[in-house]
Design a protein around this motif. Structure first.
Motif, PDB file in Angstrom:
ATOM      1  N   MET A 185       2.986  -4.816  15.561  1.00  0.00           N
ATOM      2  CA  MET A 185       3.951  -5.357  16.514  1.00  0.00           C
ATOM      3  C   MET A 185       5.326  -4.709  16.392  1.00  0.00           C
ATOM      4  O   MET A 185       6.255  -5.077  17.102  1.00  0.00           O
ATOM      5  N   SER A 186       5.461  -3.754  15.487  1.00  0.00           N
ATOM      6  CA  SER A 186       6.764  -3.159  15.214  1.00  0.00           C
ATOM      7  C   SER A 186       6.958  -1.854  15.979  1.00  0.00           C
ATOM      8  O   SER A 186       5.994  -1.285  16.507  1.00  0.00           O
ATOM      9  N   PRO A 187       8.194  -1.350  16.050  1.00  0.00           N
ATOM     10  CA  PRO A 187       8.428  -0.031  16.646  1.00  0.00           C
ATOM     11  C   PRO A 187       7.729   1.098  15.896  1.00  0.00           C
ATOM     12  O   PRO A 187       7.641   2.212  16.384  1.00  0.00           O
ATOM     13  N   ARG A 188       7.205   0.796  14.669  1.00  0.00           N
ATOM     14  CA  ARG A 188       6.535   1.810  13.864  1.00  0.00           C
ATOM     15  C   ARG A 188       5.020   1.837  14.100  1.00  0.00           C
ATOM     16  O   ARG A 188       4.287   2.488  13.352  1.00  0.00           O
ATOM     17  N   GLU A 189       4.543   1.146  15.124  1.00  0.00           N
ATOM     18  CA  GLU A 189       3.100   0.992  15.312  1.00  0.00           C
ATOM     19  C   GLU A 189       2.378   2.327  15.467  1.00  0.00           C
ATOM     20  O   GLU A 189       1.199   2.438  15.125  1.00  0.00           O
ATOM     21  N   LYS A 190       3.069   3.346  15.981  1.00  0.00           N
ATOM     22  CA  LYS A 190       2.418   4.650  16.145  1.00  0.00           C
ATOM     23  C   LYS A 190       2.308   5.383  14.814  1.00  0.00           C
ATOM     24  O   LYS A 190       1.547   6.340  14.695  1.00  0.00           O
ATOM     25  N   GLY A 191       3.085   4.962  13.838  1.00  0.00           N
ATOM     26  CA  GLY A 191       3.048   5.592  12.522  1.00  0.00           C
ATOM     27  C   GLY A 191       1.900   5.045  11.687  1.00  0.00           C
ATOM     28  O   GLY A 191       1.206   4.110  12.071  1.00  0.00           O
ATOM     29  N   PRO A 192       1.696   5.621  10.496  1.00  0.00           N
ATOM     30  CA  PRO A 192       0.581   5.198   9.644  1.00  0.00           C
ATOM     31  C   PRO A 192       0.849   3.865   8.952  1.00  0.00           C
ATOM     32  O   PRO A 192       1.995   3.478   8.731  1.00  0.00           O
ATOM     33  N   LEU A 193      -0.219   3.164   8.623  1.00  0.00           N
ATOM     34  CA  LEU A 193      -0.165   1.981   7.767  1.00  0.00           C
ATOM     35  C   LEU A 193      -0.940   2.312   6.500  1.00  0.00           C
ATOM     36  O   LEU A 193      -2.160   2.465   6.534  1.00  0.00           O
ATOM     37  N   GLU A 194      -0.226   2.452   5.388  1.00  0.00           N
ATOM     38  CA  GLU A 194      -0.852   2.752   4.102  1.00  0.00           C
ATOM     39  C   GLU A 194      -0.866   1.487   3.252  1.00  0.00           C
ATOM     40  O   GLU A 194       0.043   0.664   3.332  1.00  0.00           O
ATOM     41  N   LYS A 195      -1.902   1.339   2.410  1.00  0.00           N
ATOM     42  CA  LYS A 195      -2.038   0.145   1.577  1.00  0.00           C
ATOM     43  C   LYS A 195      -2.282   0.534   0.122  1.00  0.00           C
ATOM     44  O   LYS A 195      -2.981   1.512  -0.159  1.00  0.00           O
ATOM     45  N   LEU A 196      -1.690  -0.244  -0.792  1.00  0.00           N
ATOM     46  CA  LEU A 196      -1.927  -0.039  -2.216  1.00  0.00           C
ATOM     47  C   LEU A 196      -1.983  -1.392  -2.905  1.00  0.00           C
ATOM     48  O   LEU A 196      -1.059  -2.194  -2.772  1.00  0.00           O
ATOM     49  N   ASN A 197      -3.070  -1.642  -3.617  1.00  0.00           N
ATOM     50  CA  ASN A 197      -3.188  -2.855  -4.423  1.00  0.00           C
ATOM     51  C   ASN A 197      -2.656  -2.555  -5.814  1.00  0.00           C
ATOM     52  O   ASN A 197      -3.266  -1.812  -6.580  1.00  0.00           O
ATOM     53  N   CYS A 198      -1.511  -3.124  -6.131  1.00  0.00           N
ATOM     54  CA  CYS A 198      -0.829  -2.809  -7.394  1.00  0.00           C
ATOM     55  C   CYS A 198      -1.583  -3.342  -8.606  1.00  0.00           C
ATOM     56  O   CYS A 198      -1.317  -2.909  -9.734  1.00  0.00           O
ATOM     57  N   ALA A 199      -2.500  -4.289  -8.399  1.00  0.00           N
ATOM     58  CA  ALA A 199      -3.254  -4.858  -9.510  1.00  0.00           C
ATOM     59  C   ALA A 199      -4.568  -4.127  -9.748  1.00  0.00           C
ATOM     60  O   ALA A 199      -5.243  -4.369 -10.742  1.00  0.00           O
ATOM     61  N   ALA A 200      -4.939  -3.233  -8.832  1.00  0.00           N
ATOM     62  CA  ALA A 200      -6.252  -2.604  -8.913  1.00  0.00           C
ATOM     63  C   ALA A 200      -6.231  -1.257  -9.632  1.00  0.00           C
ATOM     64  O   ALA A 200      -7.286  -0.664  -9.851  1.00  0.00           O
TER      65      ALA A 200
END
Length: 461
Positions: A185-200
């Motif tokens: 829903m943000s103006p950054r929607e065309k950019g990437p969404l990266e995820k990192l689980n800090c506990a994993a």
């Protein structure tokens, strides 16, 4: 009414006149500028639906003008024009976000098609963002309770900003769904969404995952690798379980949030990044800061926009909606499209505490779809699939060896967090429901690290 307000920037008066006339005849309102300085002044005074920039200008570069717009988060569509176009120039313009690149002399028909296409695309994207905003932007963010409605409103407001967001809530409440909704829903929607689980990840690997590494930085680093921050530049980085990040890495993360630049492991080059961070945790970070387990300065940096997810037991009225939603998904996935659930079965679900929250409910529904032999899920089917056969469980508040004051504090925190979530973060309503003085509720909530609606705090006594 004009079809759109356009800005044309070119150093040749004849071209400005021709383009202004051609676009005006098609119903567009057109402003013109002969250079970068005049264009900057016009852009500061009003917003435009579309801009057309010449690459070579007497007092600057049209690509630099485009770059400044993007740096300032001005999302206006831009078409570049040039009489000396090269492939490198076109590639650079595209990377900066230009929608099209027209060669001079400008063909009027090609110009009008490019303008109409750009405006149509921009409006379609705006409508899509509005629809996501209206729907809550997340297929599993389902509910009509005051708590979930309040959350959806907060997600919409948070998404429009560029600030860091800290999502808190118990396991299974949907923290990753909220992060994805904020990004979409943000103006950054065309950019990437990266995820990192800090506990994993082991602590020694988190730095490489976040910042990348150079060849030979450590054993096994046989090639250069870009980290999550670099790959998410222009988009969003979701840091799940951020409360489990080791203290040394917390200091490095704080520096990146402050400086907006990174260095790869084993490298000495400073790399600028434009990455929005959404962090999530099920830990009490205020208590962790008090114990020295989490940096208070990092908490302040992450907690610019706090979003607290209510547990499912604090919005029981949403359980039937969620159950029907998950039933439809599971029935379709498992090719059992005629599956349905009786009212009695739904009542058993609504009475269960769901310590695993929405995730537990979803898994339970899928289990029922797979294991129920008939097409109708009965109350007994639900009881059979519930932990312990669905029998009521004791509160389980007592733990041998735990001081009484700690047990009381934990119970108070649970009660208040559920009550605040149930009333959509409204502290005044919560105080009335609990028959407490509002000032007492504020002090107790602050002491326990809980937060309600900011708009309520002005009335604190």
């Amino acid at each position: 009414m004009a079809r759109g307000h356009l800005l044309v920037v070119d150093d040749e008066p004849s071209i400005l006149t021709t383009l202004q006339k051609a676009l005006s005849l098609e119903g567009y309102a057109v402003d013109v500028a002969g250079g970068v300085k005049v264009a900057d002044e016009k852009l500061k005074k009003r917003s435009y639906d579309l801009c057309l920039f010449d690459v070579m200008l007497p007092d600057g570069d049209g690509l630099e003008l485009l770059s400044r717009l993007r740096t300032a988060k001005v999302e206006v569509p831009v078409i570049m024009m040039s009489g000396h176009a090269t492939i490198d120039t076109a590639v650079r313009a595209t990377r900066l976000g230009a929608l099209n690149f027209l060669e001079k002399p400008i063909n009027t028909d090609a110009l009008l098609i490019a303008v109409e296409t750009a405006l149509r695309l921009d409006r379609a994207e705006a409508e899509a963002r509005a629809l996501r905003l209206a729907s809550g932007a997340g297929s599993d963010l389902v509910g009509e309770s005051p708590a979930i409605k309040k959350l959806m409103e907060q997600i919409g407001r948070a998404a429009r900003s560029h600030a860091s967001v800290l999502v808190t809530g118990e396991r299974g409440t949907g923290k990753e769904l909220v992060a994805r909704a904020i990004h979409q829903m943000s103006p950054r929607e065309k950019g990437p969404l990266e995820k990192l689980n800090c506990a994993a990840l082991p602590s020694e690997l988190i730095e490489s995952e976040l910042f990348g590494h150079e060849v030979g930085a450590f054993t096994g680093a046989t090639k250069q690798r870009r980290g999550k921050f670099e790959r998410a530049s222009g988009g969003t980085l979701f840091l799940d379980e951020v409360g489990d990040m080791p203290l040394p890495m917390q200091a490095k993360l704080l520096r990146v949030l402050q400086e907006r630049e990174i260095e790869r492991v084993g490298g000495n080059e400073t790399i600028k990044v434009d990455t929005r961070v959404v962090a999530a945790t099920n830990r009490d970070l205020v208590a962790a800061c008090d114990k020295g387990e989490f940096r208070a300065d990092l908490y302040d940096r992450l907690n610019v926009v706090p979003l607290a997810l209510p547990p499912l037991r604090a919005r029981r009225e949403d359980i039937p909606l969620l159950a029907r939603h998950f039933l439809e998904l599971a029935a379709r996935t498992n090719d059992r499209r005629d599956m349905r659930m009786t009212d009695d079965a739904m009542g058993v679900l609504a009475a269960y505490s769901f310590p695993g929250n929405v995730r537990e409910l979803r898994n339970l529904i899928e289990r029922l779809v797979i294991l129920t032999p008939d097409n109708v899920i009965q109350a007994e089917d639900v009881r059979t699939c519930l932990p312990g056969g669905g029998s009521p469980k004791t509160a389980g508040l007592y733990r041998p060896g735990t001081p009484f004051r700690v047990l009381v504090e934990e119970a108070e925190r649970t009660i208040l967090s559920e009550a605040i979530a149930h009333h959509g973060g409204q502290m005044a309503a919560t105080a009335r429901a609990l028959d407490l003085e509002r000032s007492h509720l504020y002090k107790k909530s602050r002491a326990l690290g809980l937060r309600g609606d900011k708009g309520d705090t002005d009335d604190e006594g």
